[in-house]
Design a protein around this motif. Sequence first.
Motif, PDB file in Angstrom:
ATOM      1  N   UNK A   1       6.890 -41.259  -0.852  1.00 42.85           N
ATOM      2  CA  UNK A   1       7.467 -40.927   0.435  1.00 42.85           C
ATOM      3  C   UNK A   1       7.764 -39.451   0.579  1.00 42.85           C
ATOM      4  N   UNK A   2       8.032 -39.018   1.822  1.00 42.20           N
ATOM      5  CA  UNK A   2       8.303 -37.595   2.057  1.00 42.20           C
ATOM      6  C   UNK A   2       9.564 -37.098   1.369  1.00 42.20           C
ATOM      7  N   UNK A   3      10.574 -38.002   1.204  1.00 41.44           N
ATOM      8  CA  UNK A   3      11.793 -37.569   0.530  1.00 41.44           C
ATOM      9  C   UNK A   3      11.503 -37.154  -0.903  1.00 41.44           C
ATOM     10  N   UNK A   4      10.644 -37.928  -1.583  1.00 45.17           N
ATOM     11  CA  UNK A   4      10.294 -37.589  -2.963  1.00 45.17           C
ATOM     12  C   UNK A   4       9.536 -36.272  -3.017  1.00 45.17           C
ATOM     13  N   UNK A   5       8.681 -36.029  -2.023  1.00 47.37           N
ATOM     14  CA  UNK A   5       7.929 -34.772  -1.992  1.00 47.37           C
ATOM     15  C   UNK A   5       8.867 -33.587  -1.822  1.00 47.37           C
ATOM     16  N   UNK A   6       9.840 -33.722  -0.950  1.00 44.25           N
ATOM     17  CA  UNK A   6      10.806 -32.647  -0.751  1.00 44.25           C
ATOM     18  C   UNK A   6      11.623 -32.401  -2.018  1.00 44.25           C
ATOM     19  N   UNK A   7      11.997 -33.477  -2.697  1.00 45.36           N
ATOM     20  CA  UNK A   7      12.757 -33.327  -3.938  1.00 45.36           C
ATOM     21  C   UNK A   7      11.920 -32.621  -4.997  1.00 45.36           C
ATOM     22  N   UNK A   8      10.634 -32.964  -5.051  1.00 42.76           N
ATOM     23  CA  UNK A   8       9.770 -32.311  -6.036  1.00 42.76           C
ATOM     24  C   UNK A   8       9.591 -30.827  -5.705  1.00 42.76           C
ATOM     25  N   UNK A   9       9.417 -30.508  -4.432  1.00 46.06           N
ATOM     26  CA  UNK A   9       9.260 -29.106  -4.058  1.00 46.06           C
ATOM     27  C   UNK A   9      10.497 -28.287  -4.420  1.00 46.06           C
ATOM     28  N   UNK A  10      11.665 -28.900  -4.223  1.00 46.28           N
ATOM     29  CA  UNK A  10      12.895 -28.192  -4.583  1.00 46.28           C
ATOM     30  C   UNK A  10      12.963 -27.972  -6.087  1.00 46.28           C
ATOM     31  N   UNK A  11      12.547 -28.993  -6.859  1.00 48.57           N
ATOM     32  CA  UNK A  11      12.544 -28.852  -8.317  1.00 48.57           C
ATOM     33  C   UNK A  11      11.553 -27.776  -8.749  1.00 48.57           C
ATOM     34  N   UNK A  12      10.366 -27.773  -8.144  1.00 48.11           N
ATOM     35  CA  UNK A  12       9.363 -26.773  -8.500  1.00 48.11           C
ATOM     36  C   UNK A  12       9.861 -25.363  -8.189  1.00 48.11           C
ATOM     37  N   UNK A  13      10.532 -25.208  -7.074  1.00 45.28           N
ATOM     38  CA  UNK A  13      11.055 -23.895  -6.719  1.00 45.28           C
ATOM     39  C   UNK A  13      12.082 -23.420  -7.738  1.00 45.28           C
ATOM     40  N   UNK A  14      12.905 -24.364  -8.230  1.00 42.58           N
ATOM     41  CA  UNK A  14      13.893 -23.977  -9.239  1.00 42.58           C
ATOM     42  C   UNK A  14      13.212 -23.540 -10.537  1.00 42.58           C
ATOM     43  N   UNK A  15      12.091 -24.180 -10.882  1.00 41.80           N
ATOM     44  CA  UNK A  15      11.331 -23.765 -12.072  1.00 41.80           C
ATOM     45  C   UNK A  15      10.720 -22.374 -11.853  1.00 41.80           C
ATOM     46  N   UNK A  16      10.187 -22.148 -10.674  1.00 42.61           N
ATOM     47  CA  UNK A  16       9.594 -20.837 -10.375  1.00 42.61           C
ATOM     48  C   UNK A  16      10.666 -19.752 -10.419  1.00 42.61           C
ATOM     49  N   UNK A  17      11.840 -20.029  -9.832  1.00 47.69           N
ATOM     50  CA  UNK A  17      12.926 -19.056  -9.844  1.00 47.69           C
ATOM     51  C   UNK A  17      13.392 -18.763 -11.264  1.00 47.69           C
ATOM     52  N   UNK A  18      13.369 -19.803 -12.116  1.00 51.08           N
ATOM     53  CA  UNK A  18      13.855 -19.633 -13.487  1.00 51.08           C
ATOM     54  C   UNK A  18      12.836 -18.886 -14.351  1.00 51.08           C
ATOM     55  N   UNK A  19      11.554 -19.260 -14.266  1.00 49.66           N
ATOM     56  CA  UNK A  19      10.541 -18.714 -15.173  1.00 49.66           C
ATOM     57  C   UNK A  19       9.770 -17.530 -14.577  1.00 49.66           C
TER      58      UNK A  19
END
Length: 335
Positions: free
Chosen positions: A46-64
């Motif tokens: 679902x779209x909610x899971x996609x949004x959650x994944x995008x937020x997680x990916x952004x946090x990884x990008x910001x960290x690394x």
Amino acid sequence: MASDRRVEANRRNAARSTGPRSAKGKARSAQNAVTHGILGRPGATGPEAMEAYRALLQSWVDELRPVGVVESVLVERACRNAWRLSRCARYEDAAFARRARSSNDRDGLAEKGRVESLARQLLATPGPDEEKDEPAVLVAGLEMTSRGVDWLLGRWASLGAALDGVGFWDTPRKVEAVRLLGLRPEEVLSDPAVASVFLSAHMADPRRTILWFDCFQVAKLDPASPSDRLRVKELEARLPASSEEGLRGLRKIASDAVGRLRTRRVEVLAAREAADREESGDLALFDEGPSTALLLRYEASSGRALHRALGDLLKLREANAFPPNDEEELTSLKS
């Protein structure tokens, strides 16, 4: 080869059912084969899971802070496997919680079934070929749980009510009383406890005839056997002196049985079952079924992929920090 008539019929049938037509229906049918989301791609549920994944990916990008395409791919790969691991953890938590909630209900149903099965066997009249019928084993099984003890107490209460009502036990009731004690009625001539029930019941019954018939009904005595007649004669010498004494004997048998069962329920079973209830939640967490094995394999695979992606990222960054043509600078830094 299909005939023209069959081909035309197939076309008409196909026209009647074309599957979902709306966008919503097509999206729903696309998930028909999905049983859970832990193995799917981000956003598959679902779209909610996609949004959650995008937020997680952004946090990884910001960290690394990946530099270039290769580092970005490795960071995304690591993030994707971390996301899968988190889905595994949530799936495990939900499955454990569900098993813990339902474990007591399942145990209760299983226990009820066992008690009902043991009770039916105990009250059944054994056939001539049922040599393995052991009331002692059946009673011991019932006394292992409070539900079984309650069933036994209920049967003794019924027998006590008969004594209060008609004042004696007929043959079916005295046979039941003997079996509730874990004894075999057919051993009336050899077991003193069985004989005590039959002798008291015989004297309390105002319709009594002769003791021989009482014994013959359950022990299948041989009228032509002098030894059987002698043993019944010896038993007659132990008859209570009066019907009142016989009734008191029956009441004592029932009272002793009820007292022992109540003591066992309070002093043994209550503490044991309280401990079982406390441990049922922990036991429910352990599941060695095939679904758990698959989950553990998938979890281990995702963990390895995560570590590989992070390892490759670190190696790439080390290589970029110290390229091959800077060997002298690298040597000086190490020294």
